[in-house]
Scaffold this motif. Structure first.
Motif, PDB file in Angstrom:
ATOM      1  N   LEU A 399       0.808  -1.221   0.000  1.00 28.10           N
ATOM      2  CA  LEU A 399       0.000   0.000   0.000  1.00 28.10           C
ATOM      3  C   LEU A 399       0.841   1.271   0.000  1.00 28.10           C
ATOM      4  O   LEU A 399       0.405   2.292  -0.532  1.00 28.10           O
ATOM      5  N   GLY A 400       2.035   1.204   0.573  1.00 27.14           N
ATOM      6  CA  GLY A 400       2.839   2.424   0.604  1.00 27.14           C
ATOM      7  C   GLY A 400       4.198   2.192   1.228  1.00 27.14           C
ATOM      8  O   GLY A 400       4.379   1.248   2.005  1.00 27.14           O
ATOM      9  N   VAL A 401       5.145   3.054   0.871  1.00 31.76           N
ATOM     10  CA  VAL A 401       6.501   2.990   1.417  1.00 31.76           C
ATOM     11  C   VAL A 401       7.002   4.407   1.662  1.00 31.76           C
ATOM     12  O   VAL A 401       6.774   5.297   0.832  1.00 31.76           O
ATOM     13  N   GLY A 410      16.934   7.915  -1.243  1.00 34.62           N
ATOM     14  CA  GLY A 410      15.780   8.482  -1.923  1.00 34.62           C
ATOM     15  C   GLY A 410      15.282   7.689  -3.111  1.00 34.62           C
ATOM     16  O   GLY A 410      14.100   7.336  -3.197  1.00 34.62           O
ATOM     17  N   LYS A 411      16.173   7.367  -4.044  1.00 32.96           N
ATOM     18  CA  LYS A 411      15.718   6.724  -5.272  1.00 32.96           C
ATOM     19  C   LYS A 411      15.332   5.264  -5.076  1.00 32.96           C
ATOM     20  O   LYS A 411      14.760   4.641  -5.972  1.00 32.96           O
ATOM     21  N   ARG A 412      15.582   4.708  -3.903  1.00 28.62           N
ATOM     22  CA  ARG A 412      15.111   3.349  -3.631  1.00 28.62           C
ATOM     23  C   ARG A 412      13.590   3.273  -3.638  1.00 28.62           C
ATOM     24  O   ARG A 412      13.006   2.198  -3.792  1.00 28.62           O
ATOM     25  N   VAL A 413      12.954   4.419  -3.459  1.00 25.24           N
ATOM     26  CA  VAL A 413      11.492   4.419  -3.463  1.00 25.24           C
ATOM     27  C   VAL A 413      10.940   3.975  -4.807  1.00 25.24           C
ATOM     28  O   VAL A 413       9.794   3.514  -4.904  1.00 25.24           O
ATOM     29  N   ASP A 414      11.748   4.082  -5.874  1.00 24.55           N
ATOM     30  CA  ASP A 414      11.278   3.670  -7.192  1.00 24.55           C
ATOM     31  C   ASP A 414      10.976   2.177  -7.251  1.00 24.55           C
ATOM     32  O   ASP A 414      10.122   1.737  -8.035  1.00 24.55           O
ATOM     33  N   GLN A 428       5.575 -11.131  -2.709  1.00 26.99           N
ATOM     34  CA  GLN A 428       6.155 -11.157  -4.048  1.00 26.99           C
ATOM     35  C   GLN A 428       7.394 -10.270  -4.123  1.00 26.99           C
ATOM     36  O   GLN A 428       8.378 -10.591  -4.805  1.00 26.99           O
ATOM     37  N   MET A 429       7.366  -9.141  -3.413  1.00 26.10           N
ATOM     38  CA  MET A 429       8.507  -8.226  -3.430  1.00 26.10           C
ATOM     39  C   MET A 429       9.762  -8.863  -2.863  1.00 26.10           C
ATOM     40  O   MET A 429      10.878  -8.558  -3.307  1.00 26.10           O
ATOM     41  N   THR A 430       9.613  -9.755  -1.887  1.00 28.54           N
ATOM     42  CA  THR A 430      10.798 -10.352  -1.262  1.00 28.54           C
ATOM     43  C   THR A 430      11.622 -11.157  -2.262  1.00 28.54           C
ATOM     44  O   THR A 430      12.814 -11.415  -2.023  1.00 28.54           O
ATOM     45  N   ALA A 431      11.021 -11.554  -3.383  1.00 21.35           N
ATOM     46  CA  ALA A 431      11.729 -12.344  -4.390  1.00 21.35           C
ATOM     47  C   ALA A 431      12.276 -11.490  -5.528  1.00 21.35           C
ATOM     48  O   ALA A 431      12.825 -12.032  -6.495  1.00 21.35           O
ATOM     49  N   TYR A 436      22.816  -6.067  -6.769  1.00 23.33           N
ATOM     50  CA  TYR A 436      23.558  -6.106  -5.508  1.00 23.33           C
ATOM     51  C   TYR A 436      25.059  -6.106  -5.752  1.00 23.33           C
ATOM     52  O   TYR A 436      25.570  -6.828  -6.613  1.00 23.33           O
ATOM     53  N   ALA A 437      25.738  -5.276  -5.011  1.00 25.53           N
ATOM     54  CA  ALA A 437      27.174  -5.341  -4.788  1.00 25.53           C
ATOM     55  C   ALA A 437      27.420  -4.521  -3.525  1.00 25.53           C
ATOM     56  O   ALA A 437      26.669  -3.584  -3.229  1.00 25.53           O
ATOM     57  N   PRO A 438      28.433  -4.859  -2.725  1.00 26.55           N
ATOM     58  CA  PRO A 438      28.644  -4.182  -1.434  1.00 26.55           C
ATOM     59  C   PRO A 438      28.642  -2.653  -1.487  1.00 26.55           C
ATOM     60  O   PRO A 438      28.138  -2.021  -0.541  1.00 26.55           O
ATOM     61  N   PRO A 439      29.136  -1.993  -2.565  1.00 31.05           N
ATOM     62  CA  PRO A 439      29.083  -0.521  -2.554  1.00 31.05           C
ATOM     63  C   PRO A 439      27.679   0.048  -2.706  1.00 31.05           C
ATOM     64  O   PRO A 439      27.468   1.242  -2.467  1.00 31.05           O
ATOM     65  N   PHE A 440      26.718  -0.801  -3.117  1.00 33.59           N
ATOM     66  CA  PHE A 440      25.381  -0.291  -3.429  1.00 33.59           C
ATOM     67  C   PHE A 440      24.304  -0.697  -2.434  1.00 33.59           C
ATOM     68  O   PHE A 440      23.306   0.001  -2.282  1.00 33.59           O
ATOM     69  N   SER A 441      24.458  -1.828  -1.772  1.00 33.37           N
ATOM     70  CA  SER A 441      23.431  -2.264  -0.823  1.00 33.37           C
ATOM     71  C   SER A 441      23.944  -3.444  -0.009  1.00 33.37           C
ATOM     72  O   SER A 441      24.917  -4.098  -0.400  1.00 33.37           O
ATOM     73  N   PRO A 442      23.292  -3.718   1.122  1.00 30.16           N
ATOM     74  CA  PRO A 442      23.543  -4.984   1.803  1.00 30.16           C
ATOM     75  C   PRO A 442      23.023  -6.136   0.939  1.00 30.16           C
ATOM     76  O   PRO A 442      22.342  -5.907  -0.070  1.00 30.16           O
ATOM     77  N   VAL A 443      23.328  -7.368   1.328  1.00 28.49           N
ATOM     78  CA  VAL A 443      22.824  -8.518   0.572  1.00 28.49           C
ATOM     79  C   VAL A 443      21.311  -8.455   0.459  1.00 28.49           C
ATOM     80  O   VAL A 443      20.740  -8.717  -0.605  1.00 28.49           O
ATOM     81  N   TRP A 444      20.658  -8.140   1.560  1.00 29.95           N
ATOM     82  CA  TRP A 444      19.215  -7.892   1.531  1.00 29.95           C
ATOM     83  C   TRP A 444      19.016  -6.371   1.473  1.00 29.95           C
ATOM     84  O   TRP A 444      19.324  -5.661   2.429  1.00 29.95           O
ATOM     85  N   ASP A 445      18.518  -5.892   0.353  1.00 28.97           N
ATOM     86  CA  ASP A 445      18.268  -4.459   0.212  1.00 28.97           C
ATOM     87  C   ASP A 445      17.279  -3.997   1.287  1.00 28.97           C
ATOM     88  O   ASP A 445      16.364  -4.752   1.663  1.00 28.97           O
ATOM     89  N   PRO A 446      17.442  -2.766   1.804  1.00 25.87           N
ATOM     90  CA  PRO A 446      16.529  -2.289   2.849  1.00 25.87           C
ATOM     91  C   PRO A 446      15.050  -2.402   2.485  1.00 25.87           C
ATOM     92  O   PRO A 446      14.220  -2.711   3.355  1.00 25.87           O
ATOM     93  N   VAL A 447      14.692  -2.158   1.238  1.00 28.47           N
ATOM     94  CA  VAL A 447      13.286  -2.280   0.836  1.00 28.47           C
ATOM     95  C   VAL A 447      12.818  -3.723   0.966  1.00 28.47           C
ATOM     96  O   VAL A 447      11.684  -4.003   1.387  1.00 28.47           O
ATOM     97  N   LEU A 448      13.682  -4.669   0.648  1.00 29.57           N
ATOM     98  CA  LEU A 448      13.300  -6.076   0.748  1.00 29.57           C
ATOM     99  C   LEU A 448      13.278  -6.548   2.197  1.00 29.57           C
ATOM    100  O   LEU A 448      12.466  -7.419   2.562  1.00 29.57           O
TER     101      LEU A 448
END
Length: 463
Positions: A399-401, A410-414, A428-431, A436-448
């Motif tokens: 419903l919202g993030v 910021g742009k993770r909201v996309d 469904q989003m969890t899949a 992914y690469a260490p300079p860009f996100s953890p193994v599990w992205d914050p949104v996931l």
């Protein structure tokens, strides 16, 4: 055969994003021998980025002209009869004509149309109180407004600024004024800044603003603007206090400028914006289109009409309108309510529904909040990030993030905006196969990570 007799005339009211995008797209599809285009703009500029004004005021953008996507001369070179400093004062729907007034001379004349585009935009909300129109009180909606504010800042000897309102405009203007060396006070009616966020996320924004040296006055409303003997602002007053002000910036928000449309009997929605169909045609009027900040749009998540003033939508509306006016076919299906902003190095993003939006729409939901980082914890300089996610109870539909964090937030909201548009569930989003690469996100992205927590909450709530 006289070809001029078959030529239609398109009249466009408003020379910014929607109006000139529509005119330009219509011109691509139909040449001057088929379609005459007359555009009226009451200001000095066309096709400009209003969203960039705070960055121009704050010095991040050096020159006003950098905010202009296409000049009047460029439009005229494409056989568009663009008339600057000319304000349309009346729409005669039955007669198929508009009355326009030359702003400088006052001369008025009527112009007939076969097709009409209304792109009158939105205007800053001015409080109904003494002194709201005093010298030194500024709305910031057009380049003319921005230039007036910069001129005012240049003339002003004092260094006290008050921003009224703490939405996107208020927050961005507060930062711009801090950069110009002003002592800034923000007077906000809400309990926290950024009412487009839930209060728990808005609190993070307030903490960042106070860390910049901005004085936040929450749960307060300006009741009067005090002026000196020269008629210029000197202070603003709330019910409980008074704050010195050499300049005041209105950041309360905007409302659709639809006075012309209302007087012409065109249909308006509950937010005061024009109502259109999917082709951006004004409902009940075959040859009148409208778009941009003067219309209401369908919220694809709640199913309700909303007023959202954003350049992204305005340009899309113009493309759709111009295509339809030019004989093609295009539609604008609606929005999910995505927006992103910043204050200093804090990035603020949201899409979809807040808690109160979901309740208003009659939806039951689960809300979760997680803390994460922008990149792998072992990679240098990871920055904190807070993600809040709402999911519909039982179905798990996203419903919202809301996201508040530093670099990379910021742009993770996309990710969420695409998931909302697709009608995905949080499970469904969890899949999702995100980069992914260490300079860009953890193994599990914050949104996931938030999606996993929301999935668990939905399952628990349904058991």
């Amino acid at each position: 055969m006289d070809m001029s007799a078959a030529r239609e005339r398109l009249v466009v009211i408003g020379g910014d994003a929607t109006g000139m995008s529509a005119a330009s797209q219509a011109r691509r599809l139909k040449g001057p021998d088929e379609l005459e285009i007359v555009a009226f703009e009451r200001g000095h500029f066309t096709s400009f980025s209003a969203c960039g004004i705070p960055y121009w005021v704050g010095g991040d953008v050096d020159d006003r002209d950098d905010l202009i996507a296409r000049t009047p001369e460029e439009h005229r070179a494409r056989d568009i009869d663009l008339r600057l400093r000319t304000e349309v004062t009346e729409i005669d729907v039955a007669g198929g004509r508009v009355r326009a007034r030359d702003v400088d001379s006052g001369a008025e004349s009527w112009t007939s149309y076969d097709k009409l585009v209304i792109a009158t935009g939105a205007g800053p909300i001015r409080p109904d109180m003494p002194g709201s129109d005093a010298d030194g009180v500024h709305g910031v909606q057009t380049l003319d407004d921005g230039q007036a504010l910069i001129d005012s800042l240049t003339r002003t000897r004092g260094r006290h600024a008050v921003v009224v309102g703490a939405g996107y405009i208020g927050v961005e203007m507060a930062e711009a004024l801090i950069k110009r060396g002003y002592e800034v006070t923000v007077v906000n009616r809400g309990s926290e800044p950024m009412s487009t966020l839930d209060p728990d996320m808005g609190r993070l924004v307030r903490e960042a603003m106070e860390g910049m040296g901005i004085t936040m006055v929450d749960d307060a409303e300006v009741t009067k603007v005090h002026t000196g003997g020269d008629g210029r602002v000197r202070a603003v007053a709330t019910q409980d206090a008074e704050y010195p002000a050499d300049v005041v910036v209105l950041g309360i928000g905007v409302r659709p400028q639809t006075e012309l449309a209302r007087a012409a009997g065109l249909p308006l929605g509950s937010h005061g914006g024009l109502l259109t169909d999917l082709a951006m045609r004004v409902r009940g009027h075959e040859n009148i289109w409208a778009g941009g900040d003067c219309v209401e749009v369908l919220d694809l998540v709640s199913g309700q009409e909303r007023h959202i003033a954003l350049g992204t939508h305005a340009n899309k509306h113009g493309q759709v309108i111009g295509t339809n006016v030019g004989g093609g076919y295009a539609t604008f299906p609606g929005v999910v309510g995505t927006a992103v902003s910043k204050v200093c190095d804090l990035e603020i993003a949201r899409t979809g529904l807040r808690e109160k939006d979901a309740r208003r729409a009659g939806l039951q939901f689960e809300a979760v909040t997680i803390e994460s980082t922008s990149r792998a914890g072992y990679y240098p300089n990871p920055s904190p990030m807070t993600v809040k996610m709402l999911a519909e109870r039982r179905t798990g539909r996203l419903l919202g993030v809301q996201i508040v964090g530093r670099e990379g937030a910021g742009k993770r909201v996309d990710i969420a905006a695409v998931a909302l548009t697709a009608g995905m569930t949080v499970e469904q989003m969890t899949a999702l196969d995100l980069g992914y690469a260490p300079p860009f996100s953890p193994v599990w992205d914050p949104v996931l990570v938030a999606a996993r927590k929301a999935t668990a909450a939905v399952r628990k709530g349904s058991s």
